[in-house]
Design a protein around this motif. Structure first.
Motif, PDB file in Angstrom:
ATOM      1  N   GLN A   3       0.817  -1.218   0.000  1.00 61.59           N
ATOM      2  CA  GLN A   3       0.000   0.000   0.000  1.00 61.59           C
ATOM      3  C   GLN A   3       0.849   1.266   0.000  1.00 61.59           C
ATOM      4  O   GLN A   3       0.735   2.108   0.884  1.00 61.59           O
ATOM      5  N   ASN A  53       1.970   4.865  -1.118  1.00 66.91           N
ATOM      6  CA  ASN A  53       1.497   6.097  -1.748  1.00 66.91           C
ATOM      7  C   ASN A  53       2.663   7.051  -1.849  1.00 66.91           C
ATOM      8  O   ASN A  53       3.385   7.252  -0.878  1.00 66.91           O
ATOM      9  N   VAL A 112       4.025  10.659  -4.245  1.00 65.91           N
ATOM     10  CA  VAL A 112       3.927  11.539  -5.399  1.00 65.91           C
ATOM     11  C   VAL A 112       5.281  12.180  -5.613  1.00 65.91           C
ATOM     12  O   VAL A 112       5.849  12.767  -4.698  1.00 65.91           O
ATOM     13  N   VAL A 113       5.815  12.008  -6.813  1.00 66.79           N
ATOM     14  CA  VAL A 113       7.092  12.627  -7.155  1.00 66.79           C
ATOM     15  C   VAL A 113       6.775  13.804  -8.058  1.00 66.79           C
ATOM     16  O   VAL A 113       6.267  13.634  -9.169  1.00 66.79           O
ATOM     17  N   ARG A 114       7.064  15.020  -7.573  1.00 68.65           N
ATOM     18  CA  ARG A 114       6.748  16.222  -8.342  1.00 68.65           C
ATOM     19  C   ARG A 114       7.611  16.307  -9.585  1.00 68.65           C
ATOM     20  O   ARG A 114       8.748  15.851  -9.588  1.00 68.65           O
ATOM     21  N   GLY A 129      10.227  17.190 -12.051  1.00 74.34           N
ATOM     22  CA  GLY A 129      11.557  17.761 -11.919  1.00 74.34           C
ATOM     23  C   GLY A 129      12.282  17.420 -10.642  1.00 74.34           C
ATOM     24  O   GLY A 129      13.430  17.803 -10.455  1.00 74.34           O
ATOM     25  N   ASP A 130      11.643  16.707  -9.766  1.00 76.46           N
ATOM     26  CA  ASP A 130      12.274  16.343  -8.498  1.00 76.46           C
ATOM     27  C   ASP A 130      13.171  15.117  -8.654  1.00 76.46           C
ATOM     28  O   ASP A 130      12.950  14.288  -9.529  1.00 76.46           O
ATOM     29  N   VAL A 155      13.859  12.049  -6.408  1.00 77.62           N
ATOM     30  CA  VAL A 155      13.432  11.359  -5.200  1.00 77.62           C
ATOM     31  C   VAL A 155      14.247  10.085  -5.048  1.00 77.62           C
ATOM     32  O   VAL A 155      14.383   9.313  -5.990  1.00 77.62           O
ATOM     33  N   ASP A 183      16.304  15.437  -3.534  1.00 74.56           N
ATOM     34  CA  ASP A 183      15.425  16.527  -3.127  1.00 74.56           C
ATOM     35  C   ASP A 183      14.525  16.018  -2.018  1.00 74.56           C
ATOM     36  O   ASP A 183      14.254  16.709  -1.050  1.00 74.56           O
ATOM     37  N   GLN A 184      14.044  14.790  -2.215  1.00 77.15           N
ATOM     38  CA  GLN A 184      13.188  14.155  -1.223  1.00 77.15           C
ATOM     39  C   GLN A 184      13.674  12.716  -1.065  1.00 77.15           C
ATOM     40  O   GLN A 184      14.054  12.075  -2.043  1.00 77.15           O
ATOM     41  N   LEU A 233       6.353   2.226   3.238  1.00 75.05           N
ATOM     42  CA  LEU A 233       6.992   3.536   3.288  1.00 75.05           C
ATOM     43  C   LEU A 233       7.085   3.972   4.735  1.00 75.05           C
ATOM     44  O   LEU A 233       6.080   4.021   5.454  1.00 75.05           O
ATOM     45  N   GLN A 242       9.027   6.901   5.858  1.00 74.53           N
ATOM     46  CA  GLN A 242       9.011   8.358   5.966  1.00 74.53           C
ATOM     47  C   GLN A 242       9.376   8.962   4.624  1.00 74.53           C
ATOM     48  O   GLN A 242      10.161   8.413   3.872  1.00 74.53           O
ATOM     49  N   LEU A 243       8.755  10.107   4.384  1.00 75.90           N
ATOM     50  CA  LEU A 243       9.057  10.840   3.162  1.00 75.90           C
ATOM     51  C   LEU A 243       9.420  12.249   3.573  1.00 75.90           C
ATOM     52  O   LEU A 243       8.679  12.884   4.326  1.00 75.90           O
TER      53      LEU A 243
END
Lengths: 302, 360, 318
Positions: free
Chosen positions: B21, B23, B25-27, B29-30, B32, B202-203, B212, B214-215
């Protein structure tokens, strides 16, 4: 390097004779000598029947009857070879070639996709394990065990003594083995490389054609030769399904030439020599593949 | 250029749950970084984005398109493999040109773009060679070139630096980050090396056992770990953990363990009372957050049993009643093995023993 | 340049419990046909599966039918099997097969292991050539192998008697007496099959990492100890594969006998395969012969399972 050093010291300075002897002795390692002698004996043991058959085919009748037998023919004759060609051995060779080649090709056409699917398509693990396990088990079963039912089936269908029947049977009898060995070969090529092709924008078929097949071609070629040799040598099924010159393959023809009592050995020797020739070529082509390819993934820990 | 959105991604291999499960989101230009130990599901996640694995459940979007049912070639993403996965029967040039040829790019354009990329990566001299005759670093750059040349919307990197030697790795990670900035392309970078993650991302998305953890930005991950797994995993000298419980002493809340009594701020104590009523929690403190004096007096006494000089700093291995602590001595104090130190704990974290989550 | 965080409550380490996971996909078959790729994969495998059905499953099932019926097609129950237990020719053939297995299998493994070690040793240069020569018998047709050795054993043409007469002994007419014929056939089989053991064991030796020998040498192991402690355990899985394949090959022999003794003298050299062939094809009793096929299948099956299980245990313990 070490050896040059030794020889330099021996030339530059006066060295006692026993030191020189020792240095030479080291070069002629007795252990190595033993290994090489035993290997030569093994090679002799392996090759001598073949040599014997080959020279028996060109011995004159007088040489054949000579006691003790001669290791080299004194009066080579081609009479036996003439006779064997008169007995239309070339037709048997032709039958064997046609049957073996076609059966090999069809077998690969069936087995390569199956091996590909089993190793590359991420089918459910259990399904692949069952299929591959069955194939392995079937490859062990003796062909004579299926011969009777297949013969009765063939009689009912009226397809005994036809070349295409032999081709079909040789194809299906070898498929399990072929899938089993091909699977090992496919697993040798890292999946990464094909996946890279998919990522680079290739289709699945394109990745197989442009990346996988070129990479496994040597192994594929070796497996083809191996299957060809199996078919070329096949005897039991042929025993049941060959009735006439129309379908008679080389092994059956050779059996038919074996004299039980008289001194007609030159002819069958010639036939045997013909049958063994492709095998010699194959042995040298195949040795590298066989050592690597027939490990069944045993010690790789997978 | 595109955003990558992963919604509820779950992947089973047989009965084994590799990703649970997820989740994310990679913006657009980032860069990750998916960070975690081997077997944590980071590579599986990336392969699902690539299209090499089918998600068991969940959706993956690249830009506005749901890509679950698309073949890898229809997704316009590039992947650099850990093994590089170069085509051994092609030259370096053909390796880099292959994706362009599949897209029926005109010959002269292929020539130009391959040469440009090779120039940019400094591998022009290897182009006529098969990859087998190139050094590890050159192979690595050929693999990068093959990914860059087609200008994909997303880069995926699967531990691309783990097979090259340490010096080159330090250089290459800066190189990859620079390239990503220049091209402005979204990148998902998988690694188990937390230094790589910290320096490039970046992240960072920290994963463990398919989940997951921690982000956050590298500094968030380092300074505010969400749970004890993240705290343990990130940091080149790992965080020290002291098991114990929160207690009231003289009206103040302290973290009391077999070895130490450490005062806890009132603010933190309130949060702890709310989040962790049992009080059973482990205190985590980074090696550089432990202050020490060479006094024989003081509350928290411990003995130095080993010095690990690293040049710019020294790691002091400290032992007290079976508990080992690592302390970073930046000021090169003249501490010797066998000295007794008085410790004070500057900044620390508390982790609930039941859930592992940070109390904050 | 930030990422929005969509994970709500951060799980602790115990969070990955089965309760919080969605259920795994149900069943192999539903998964097998629920994806386009899987359907394609299954389609690629189907032709091979069909061949399995044609050559193995159909014959095995048909075999049972044959056993349970007479040559005229009447249902006779287990009569064929009970007749088989009283058939002295069959007993002779079964014993001959087993006797041959007992001699041939260990000899082949011994010869094969010896040759594999020799070729694998550092003293054997040009390994490719040695291997190529030593594996030749493996690829010679049974019938041709038998024919070659028939000439070798021939009292006047053959080479085998030459050393005997050089020693002043009477030449032996190998193939006409039961006990010498047995020895002669065993020699042919060892010649023919030991290269298989050689090849497999050599491949096994190749997989032994070199550095464990270096480690053993550093630890003070002699060559002999290193062989016992390092080499043998390492090639054990390959050894069991070699054993089963050699056994299977030696029991299915038929061409060698066809070319040399034709089962003679008398019925002294009938083995199981020859019995099945003779019964079904020469005496035209395929139903009765099928009972012997069953025995042969059982033998192969038992040998197969023993070693598959052995291998499986072996691999799990790694």
């Amino acid at each position: 390097m070490a050896q040059t050093d030794v020889s330099e010291t021996t030339t530059n300075e006066p060295v006692p004779q026993d030191v020189v002897m020792a240095a030479q002795g080291r070069r002629l390692n007795p252990r190595k000598l033993l290994v090489v002698i035993v290997l030569y004996l093994a090679a002799f043991w392996t090759l001598v029947p073949m040599y014997w058959v080959a020279i028996s085919s060109i011995k004159s009748l007088r040489d054949l009857a000579h006691i003790p037998p001669r290791f080299f023919p004194t009066d080579p004759r081609l009479d036996a070879w003439v006779t064997i060609f008169e007995r239309r051995i070339l037709e048997n060779v032709y039958n064997s070639l046609v049957v073996s080649t076609l059966a090999t090709i069809i077998c690969l056409i069936i087995a390569v996709p199956a091996a590909y699917a089993a190793t590359r398509m991420r089918l459910p693990f259990k399904f692949v394990a069952i299929v591959v396990g069955l194939m392995g088990l079937v490859a062990l079963l003796p062909p004579i065990a299926s011969a009777i039912p297949l013969f009765l089936l063939g009689s009912d269908l009226g397809i005994i003594d036809e070349k295409y029947t032999l081709i079909i049977l040789y194809t299906v009898l070898n498929t399990a083995f072929a899938v089993w060995v091909l699977r090992g070969t496919f697993m040798d090529v890292p999946m990464d490389v094909e996946e890279a092709a998919l990522m680079d924008g290739d289709t699945r078929f394109g990745a197989v054609r442009r990346i996988l097949l070129p990479l496994i071609f040597p192994s594929l070629f070796s497996i083809a030769i191996l299957l060809f040799i199996f078919n070329w040598n096949e005897y039991i099924i042929a025993l049941y399904f060959v009735n006439s010159m129309k379908t008679m393959t080389l092994p059956i023809a050779i059996q038919a030439q074996i004299p039980q009592h008289e001194l007609d050995w030159g002819v069958v020797s010639a036939a045997g020599t013909i049958a063994v020739f492709p095998v010699l070529v194959a042995a040298f082509t195949l040795q590298r593949f066989l050592v690597r390819g027939l490990t069944f993934g045993v010690a790789s820990g997978q | 250029m595109a955003e990558v959105r992963i919604e509820g991604l779950t992947k089973y291999f047989g009965d084994t749950c590799a990703v649970n499960q997820l989740n994310l989101v990679v913006r657009d230009g980032d860069l990750v970084v998916l960070l975690g130990p081997s077997g944590c599901g980071k590579t599986t996640t990336m392969r699902c984005v690539a299209g090499l694995e089918r998600p068991t459940y969940g959706d993956i979007y690249i830009g506005e398109t749901r890509v679950n049912d698309l073949e890898p070639r229809e997704r316009d993403v590039a992947l650099v493999f850990q093994s590089y996965a170069l085509y051994p029967h092609f030259t370096a040039f053909d390796n880099i040109a292959y994706p362009l040829r599949l897209r029926k790019t005109p010959k002269d354009e292929i020539e130009r773009r391959v040469r440009d990329v090779a120039e940019m990566l400094g591998i022009s001299h290897t182009l006529e060679r098969p990859p087998g005759l190139c050094s590890g670093g050159e192979q690595q750059r050929i693999a990068l070139g093959r990914a860059i040349v087609r200008e994909p919307v997303v880069f995926l990197m699967d531990e691309p630096l783990s097979n090259i030697d340490a010096l080159l790795r330090v250089y290459m990670r800066a190189e990859i980050k620079r390239l990503q900035h220049e091209l402005g392309t979204t990148m998902i970078y998988v690694t188990h090396d937390q230094v790589e993650g910290m320096t490039m991302a970046d992240q960072i998305a920290v994963m463990n056992e398919g989940t997951l953890q921690q982000l956050g930005t590298p500094s968030e991950i380092y300074d505010l770990p969400a749970n004890n797994f993240v705290a343990r995993f990130v940091g080149s000298t790992p965080m020290n953990f002291i098991p114990g419980a929160l207690q009231k002493e003289n009206g103040r809340t302290v973290h009391k363990s077999d070895q130490f009594v450490i005062p806890v701020s009132a603010e933190m104590a309130d949060r702890a009372a709310e989040l962790c009523p049992s009080g059973q929690c482990t205190l985590g403190v980074r090696p550089e957050e432990i202050r020490f004096t060479t006094d024989d007096e003081g509350d928290n006494q411990a003995r130095v049993f080993l010095l690990e000089p690293l040049g710019s700093e020294t790691i002091l291995d400290i032992e007290k009643e079976g508990l080992l602590l690592k302390v970073k001595d930046v000021a090169s104090t003249q501490v010797r093995e066998g000295d007794n130190l008085s410790l004070s704990f500057n900044r620390f974290h508390l982790f609930d023993d039941n859930t592992g989550a940070a109390i904050r | 340049m930030t990422v929005q965080q969509t994970v709500s409550p951060l799980p602790g380490q115990g969070a990955n419990s089965p309760a919080s996971q969605p259920p795994p996909p149900q069943g192999m078959w539903s998964e097998l046909f629920s994806f386009r790729d899987n359907r394609l994969g299954v389609m690629l495998i189907i032709p091979s599966l069909l061949t399995l059905i044609l050559v193995q499953f159909y014959p095995i099932v048909y075999n049972f039918w044959l056993i349970l019926t007479s040559e005229k097609g009447e249902w006779i129950g287990l009569a064929n099997l009970s007749r088989l237990t009283r058939d002295t020719i069959f007993h002779g053939a079964l014993i001959f097969s087993l006797k041959m297995g007992i001699v041939v299998v260990p000899m082949c493994l011994l010869v094969g292991l010896g040759l594999a070690l020799l070729v694998h040793s550092d003293y054997a240069g040009r390994k490719a050539i040695w291997i190529s020569i030593l594996i030749i018998p493996l690829m010679v047709s049974e019938i041709v192998a038998g024919m070659m050795w028939k000439i070798m054993y021939h009292p006047t043409l053959g080479l085998v008697n030459v050393p005997l007469s050089a020693l002043g002994l009477e030449p032996i007419i190998w193939l006409v007496k039961a006990d010498t014929a047995f020895i002669a056939l065993c020699v042919v089989e060892i010649w023919r099959i030991s290269p298989l053991a050689f090849l497999l064991l050599y491949a096994g030796l190749n997989q032994v990492p070199r550095d464990i020998y270096e480690a053993a040498a550093v630890d003070g192991a002699t060559r002999w100890r290193a062989f016992w402690d390092m080499t043998l355990p390492y090639i054990r899985p390959m050894f069991s594969i070699a054993t089963i394949l050699v056994f299977v090959w030696s029991t299915r022999t038929i061409g060698t006998i066809a070319a040399t003794t034709q089962g003679g003298p008398g019925r002294a050299t009938w083995n199981l395969s020859w019995y099945i062939y003779g019964m079904s094809f020469q005496r035209l009793k395929p139903h009765y012969a099928s009972a012997a096929v069953l025995v042969m299948l059982l033998m192969t099956y038992i040998a197969g399972t023993i070693f598959v299980r052995y291998l499986w245990v072996e691999r799990r313990s790694r």
